[in-house]
Scaffold this motif. Structure first.
Motif, PDB file in Angstrom:
ATOM      1  N   ILE A 246     -26.101 -35.496 -22.338  1.00 17.80           N
ATOM      2  CA  ILE A 246     -25.995 -36.910 -22.661  1.00 17.80           C
ATOM      3  C   ILE A 246     -25.583 -37.081 -24.117  1.00 17.80           C
ATOM      4  O   ILE A 246     -26.268 -36.598 -25.027  1.00 17.80           O
ATOM      5  N   ALA A 247     -24.482 -37.761 -24.344  1.00 15.50           N
ATOM      6  CA  ALA A 247     -23.965 -37.962 -25.700  1.00 15.50           C
ATOM      7  C   ALA A 247     -24.991 -38.666 -26.566  1.00 15.50           C
ATOM      8  O   ALA A 247     -25.664 -39.607 -26.128  1.00 15.50           O
ATOM      9  N   GLY A 248     -25.121 -38.185 -27.808  1.00 15.71           N
ATOM     10  CA  GLY A 248     -26.060 -38.782 -28.750  1.00 15.71           C
ATOM     11  C   GLY A 248     -27.444 -38.179 -28.687  1.00 15.71           C
ATOM     12  O   GLY A 248     -28.325 -38.580 -29.456  1.00 15.71           O
ATOM     13  N   THR A 249     -27.661 -37.227 -27.778  1.00 17.50           N
ATOM     14  CA  THR A 249     -28.967 -36.569 -27.651  1.00 17.50           C
ATOM     15  C   THR A 249     -28.792 -35.060 -27.685  1.00 17.50           C
ATOM     16  O   THR A 249     -27.791 -34.531 -27.204  1.00 17.50           O
ATOM     17  N   THR A 250     -29.778 -34.366 -28.264  1.00 17.26           N
ATOM     18  CA  THR A 250     -29.801 -32.904 -28.276  1.00 17.26           C
ATOM     19  C   THR A 250     -31.188 -32.448 -27.857  1.00 17.26           C
ATOM     20  O   THR A 250     -32.185 -32.835 -28.481  1.00 17.26           O
ATOM     21  N   LEU A 251     -31.279 -31.658 -26.799  1.00 24.95           N
ATOM     22  CA  LEU A 251     -32.569 -31.156 -26.343  1.00 24.95           C
ATOM     23  C   LEU A 251     -33.097 -30.134 -27.353  1.00 24.95           C
ATOM     24  O   LEU A 251     -32.427 -29.152 -27.660  1.00 24.95           O
ATOM     25  N   VAL A 252     -34.317 -30.352 -27.864  1.00 26.74           N
ATOM     26  CA  VAL A 252     -34.872 -29.455 -28.875  1.00 26.74           C
ATOM     27  C   VAL A 252     -36.167 -28.779 -28.435  1.00 26.74           C
ATOM     28  O   VAL A 252     -36.607 -27.810 -29.053  1.00 26.74           O
ATOM     29  N   PHE A 253     -36.805 -29.293 -27.356  1.00 21.74           N
ATOM     30  CA  PHE A 253     -38.054 -28.681 -26.915  1.00 21.74           C
ATOM     31  C   PHE A 253     -38.302 -29.061 -25.468  1.00 21.74           C
ATOM     32  O   PHE A 253     -38.056 -30.204 -25.058  1.00 21.74           O
ATOM     33  N   GLN A 254     -38.804 -28.086 -24.698  1.00 24.81           N
ATOM     34  CA  GLN A 254     -39.199 -28.357 -23.315  1.00 24.81           C
ATOM     35  C   GLN A 254     -40.371 -27.459 -22.961  1.00 24.81           C
ATOM     36  O   GLN A 254     -40.346 -26.257 -23.185  1.00 24.81           O
ATOM     37  N   HIS A 255     -41.416 -28.072 -22.461  1.00 28.94           N
ATOM     38  CA  HIS A 255     -42.557 -27.308 -21.962  1.00 28.94           C
ATOM     39  C   HIS A 255     -43.233 -28.112 -20.865  1.00 28.94           C
ATOM     40  O   HIS A 255     -43.563 -29.295 -21.057  1.00 28.94           O
ATOM     41  N   GLY A 256     -43.451 -27.475 -19.708  1.00 25.53           N
ATOM     42  CA  GLY A 256     -44.105 -28.180 -18.613  1.00 25.53           C
ATOM     43  C   GLY A 256     -43.328 -29.439 -18.260  1.00 25.53           C
ATOM     44  O   GLY A 256     -42.138 -29.401 -17.969  1.00 25.53           O
ATOM     45  N   GLY A 257     -44.001 -30.577 -18.310  1.00 20.91           N
ATOM     46  CA  GLY A 257     -43.343 -31.843 -18.009  1.00 20.91           C
ATOM     47  C   GLY A 257     -42.734 -32.520 -19.205  1.00 20.91           C
ATOM     48  O   GLY A 257     -42.100 -33.574 -19.063  1.00 20.91           O
ATOM     49  N   TYR A 258     -42.893 -31.944 -20.410  1.00 16.43           N
ATOM     50  CA  TYR A 258     -42.409 -32.584 -21.632  1.00 16.43           C
ATOM     51  C   TYR A 258     -40.983 -32.159 -21.978  1.00 16.43           C
ATOM     52  O   TYR A 258     -40.637 -30.972 -21.918  1.00 16.43           O
ATOM     53  N   TRP A 259     -40.188 -33.147 -22.381  1.00 18.43           N
ATOM     54  CA  TRP A 259     -38.821 -32.946 -22.849  1.00 18.43           C
ATOM     55  C   TRP A 259     -38.657 -33.740 -24.142  1.00 18.43           C
ATOM     56  O   TRP A 259     -38.939 -34.945 -24.170  1.00 18.43           O
ATOM     57  N   VAL A 260     -38.237 -33.067 -25.211  1.00 16.88           N
ATOM     58  CA  VAL A 260     -38.064 -33.712 -26.516  1.00 16.88           C
ATOM     59  C   VAL A 260     -36.605 -33.602 -26.932  1.00 16.88           C
ATOM     60  O   VAL A 260     -36.028 -32.496 -26.940  1.00 16.88           O
TER      61      VAL A 260
END
Length: 269
Positions: A246-260
């Motif tokens: 998704i433009a304008g977003t960068t995934l920096v962390f993922q654990h379990g149900g969390y996405w940052v």
């Protein structure tokens, strides 16, 4: 100090929900765990204390000090006491996300007042409604709304898979979200096949799954194709082909149900 609380009805011994609470010396009680015992959300979606602990540790290690983080109000409220970051939605009015059993619905105002203990103040502004609108919008429009909420500065978006359900409770006319628990098995692929088969029978557009306990997995599902195309549908694993795209977003962390995600700043001019 950590404590465990149980929610029961006066006339029954059965535990309806179990809460894990931290007694914080500065902010008072913080709800860091919640598990409904009735097979569906009760008051709020379930919260894993173990998952919260790992998230807090990761944010403390990797998040820039004083960073601006957009997250659901209840999440913002509890993390604001534990992490050195700015959570502008911590006092936003999120009573529309309360999930009440039918017998309690006539007492919504009283329940909301009691529950405000765990969610902070009610500032009465429209910030939560704007956040929900961003979540149910198409990707580029939703990201633009979030960037405006952040004042154009670099910021972060923190989501959990359960947030899709809470957004659906708050805006049922904008997005169709549901959940169902399935008995677990020895192999993840077997469990996923079971969910996929049920999804096909029901005609839902997409789903995301997480283990609930040793014997159960929980599936959240989006009802229609338009729901899958929403920003929250593409930032969470309902549409795995679009994760990280998704433009304008960068995934920096993922654990379990969390996405940052890191949200790009808006450049002037």
């Amino acid at each position: 100090t950590a404590r465990t609380l149980e929610l029961k009805l006066p006339e029954h011994e059965k535990v309806l929900a179990t809460a894990h609470v931290l007694d914080h010396p500065q902010t008072g009680d913080i709800l860091v765990g919640w598990e409904s015992a009735i097979g569906e959300p009760l008051l709020r979606s379930d919260i894993s204390a173990e998952e919260e602990g790992k998230l807090v540790a990761a944010l403390k290690e990797h998040l820039p000090a004083g960073a601006l983080v957009l997250a659901m109000p209840a999440t913002s409220h509890r993390l604001g006491a534990l992490v050195d970051a700015e959570f502008p939605l911590a006092a936003a009015d999120d009573r529309d996300t309360l999930y009440l059993p039918p017998p309690w619905r006539n007492a919504r105002d009283a329940v909301a007042e009691t529950e405000s203990r765990w969610t902070g103040g009610r500032d009465g502004d429209d910030m939560f409604r704007e956040f929900v609108e961003a979540m149910v919008s198409e990707d580029k429009y939703g990201v633009a709304r979030l960037q405006v909420m952040a004042g154009g500065a670099e910021s972060y978006l923190l989501l959990h898979v359960r947030d899709a359900f809470d957004v659906g409770v708050a805006a049922p006319d904008r997005i169709g979200v549901g959940l169902r628990d399935f008995p677990g098995g020895a192999h993840v692929h077997d469990m996923t096949r079971q969910v996929k088969a049920w999804m096909g029978e029901e005609g839902h557009a997409s789903y995301a799954v997480l283990p609930r306990d040793q014997g159960t997995i929980r599936a959240w599902f989006l009802s229609e194709a338009k729901d899958k195309s929403s920003l929250i549908g593409q930032l969470l694993p309902f549409n795995t082909a679009r994760i990280g795209m998704i433009a304008g977003t960068t995934l920096v962390f993922q654990h379990g149900g969390y996405w940052v995600y890191r949200l790009a700043p808006i450049r002037a001019g």
